[in-house]
Design an enzyme around this catalytic site. Structure first.
Site, PDB file in Angstrom:
ATOM      1  N   ASN A   9       7.773  -2.758  -7.849  1.00 30.21           N
ATOM      2  CA  ASN A   9       7.803  -4.187  -8.147  1.00 30.21           C
ATOM      3  C   ASN A   9       8.462  -4.333  -9.519  1.00 30.21           C
ATOM      4  OD1 ASN A   9       7.317  -6.837  -8.768  1.00 30.21           O
ATOM      5  ND2 ASN A   9       5.087  -6.661  -8.865  1.00 30.21           N
ATOM      6  N   TRP A  10       9.714  -4.724  -9.490  1.00 27.00           N
ATOM      7  CA  TRP A  10      10.469  -4.794 -10.755  1.00 27.00           C
ATOM      8  C   TRP A  10      10.086  -6.001 -11.606  1.00 27.00           C
ATOM      9  CZ3 TRP A  10      16.288  -3.472  -9.175  1.00 27.00           C
ATOM     10  CH2 TRP A  10      16.324  -2.154  -8.692  1.00 27.00           C
ATOM     11  N   LYS A  11       9.339  -6.929 -11.044  1.00 25.78           N
ATOM     12  CA  LYS A  11       8.949  -8.159 -11.757  1.00 25.78           C
ATOM     13  C   LYS A  11      10.191  -8.821 -12.373  1.00 25.78           C
ATOM     14  CE  LYS A  11       4.428  -6.193 -12.323  1.00 25.78           C
ATOM     15  NZ  LYS A  11       3.160  -6.182 -13.005  1.00 25.78           N
ATOM     16  N   HIS A  95       0.720 -11.868  -5.371  1.00 27.17           N
ATOM     17  CA  HIS A  95       0.563 -10.944  -6.504  1.00 27.17           C
ATOM     18  C   HIS A  95      -0.327 -11.613  -7.552  1.00 27.17           C
ATOM     19  CE1 HIS A  95       1.473  -8.704 -10.142  1.00 27.17           C
ATOM     20  NE2 HIS A  95       1.796  -7.712  -9.331  1.00 27.17           N
ATOM     21  N   GLU A  97      -0.138 -11.948 -10.594  1.00 29.27           N
ATOM     22  CA  GLU A  97       0.567 -12.796 -11.570  1.00 29.27           C
ATOM     23  C   GLU A  97       0.895 -14.158 -10.957  1.00 29.27           C
ATOM     24  OE1 GLU A  97       3.514  -9.845 -12.577  1.00 29.27           O
ATOM     25  OE2 GLU A  97       1.898  -8.660 -13.454  1.00 29.27           O
ATOM     26  N   GLY A 173      -0.493  -3.330 -15.505  1.00 26.00           N
ATOM     27  CA  GLY A 173       0.252  -3.377 -16.767  1.00 26.00           C
ATOM     28  C   GLY A 173      -0.569  -3.016 -17.985  1.00 26.00           C
ATOM     29  N   GLY A 233       4.558  -1.087 -10.760  1.00 28.04           N
ATOM     30  CA  GLY A 233       5.276  -2.012 -11.629  1.00 28.04           C
ATOM     31  C   GLY A 233       6.075  -1.262 -12.682  1.00 28.04           C
ATOM     32  N   GLY A 234       5.509  -1.138 -13.855  1.00 30.62           N
ATOM     33  CA  GLY A 234       6.222  -0.569 -15.000  1.00 30.62           C
ATOM     34  C   GLY A 234       6.937   0.742 -14.708  1.00 30.62           C
TER      35      GLY A 234
END
Ligand code: PGA
Length: 253
Positions: A9-11, A95, A97, A173, A233-234
């Site tokens: 998930n590159w956000k 998600h 967020e 995160g 993610g990260g």
């Protein structure tokens, strides 16, 4: 047998240049990891570019969000048909967020899941509790209501087409990962919820873990019986780390 899936998930990260370098570096890994599915979810703006970059590799491309409506006056939104135009196979829905920053309710998330299913896109339904909810003993109730919103509006049969991602909000995160045992406990809880309706579908549903998955902890998480891969993610922005996570999933098969 559930096939592991590792999704990046590159956000809101990436650029034309960075995406090209990242996909270039991941192609070899994806070719090597034949027992798993590998996917990346770039920002909408880069879906075309990344789809093109992945056209000759086994890397799947997913979107990070989607509108629950078909078309029309929804400024800033992206429809399922638009994603289908680009042959996008997955879409993250709900998600944390989106739930926390953009106030997406369980009902909105369920509407998006249903729209994705209607259009033949695999929804990756994200669920998870906050730290306060965990500490006050509400964890299971929260996750159950997040899953039940979809069960009630779709049906258990829909879960044959849905991927679930358990992402404890306190682990996203933060560098703090759920222990493999904590992840397993919730994954088993979710699978049991589904099994109350249909044991066969429950046993086939892919349930990913997400929340500070990295090259160092992926193997022990993926070794758990009900953890079928990761939503990353990260660490998905670093080719070496994401490759190591994919290899850990491959080795878990
Ligand atoms: P993280 O993010 O791996 O950076 O914790 C996971 C996610 O939000 O999907």
């Amino acid at each position: 047998m559930r096939r592991p899936l590792v999704m990046g998930n590159w956000k809101m990260n990436g650029s034309l240049l960075a995406n090209k370098a990242l996909i270039g570096a991941l192609e070899v890994t994806a070719d090597d990891c034949k027992a798993i599915d590998v996917a990346v979810c770039p920002s909408f703006v880069y879906l075309s570019q990344v789809t093109e970059l992945c056209s000759s590799s086994p890397i799947h491309v997913g979107a990070q969000n989607m509108c629950d409506q078909d078309k029309g006056a929804f400024t800033g939104e992206v429809s399922a048909d638009m994603l289908r135009d680009l042959e996008i196979g997955f879409v993250l829905v709900g998600h944390s967020e989106r739930r926390a920053i953009y106030s997406e309710s369980d009902a909105m998330v369920a509407a998006k899941v249903n729209k994705a299913l209607e259009k033949g896109i695999v929804p990756v339904l994200c669920v998870g509790e906050t730290l306060e909810e965990r500490q006050s003993g509400e964890m299971q109730a929260v996750i159950e209501s997040q899953v039940r919103a979809v069960l009630d509006s779709a049906s258990i049969a829909a879960f044959a087409q849905i991927v679930i991602a358990y992402e404890p909000v306190w682990a996203i995160g933060t560098g703090e990962t759920a222990t493999p045992e904590q992840a397993q406990e919730v994954h088993a809880f979710i699978r049991n919820l589904l099994a109350e309706h249909d044991a066969k579908i429950a046993s086939r549903t892919t349930i990913l873990y997400g929340g500070s998955v990295n090259a160092g902890n992926a193997a022990e998480l993926f070794a758990m019986a009900d953890v079928d891969g990761g939503l990353v993610g990260g660490a998905s922005l670093k080719a070496a780390d994401f490759s190591a996570i994919c290899q850990a999933a491959q080795a878990s098969v």
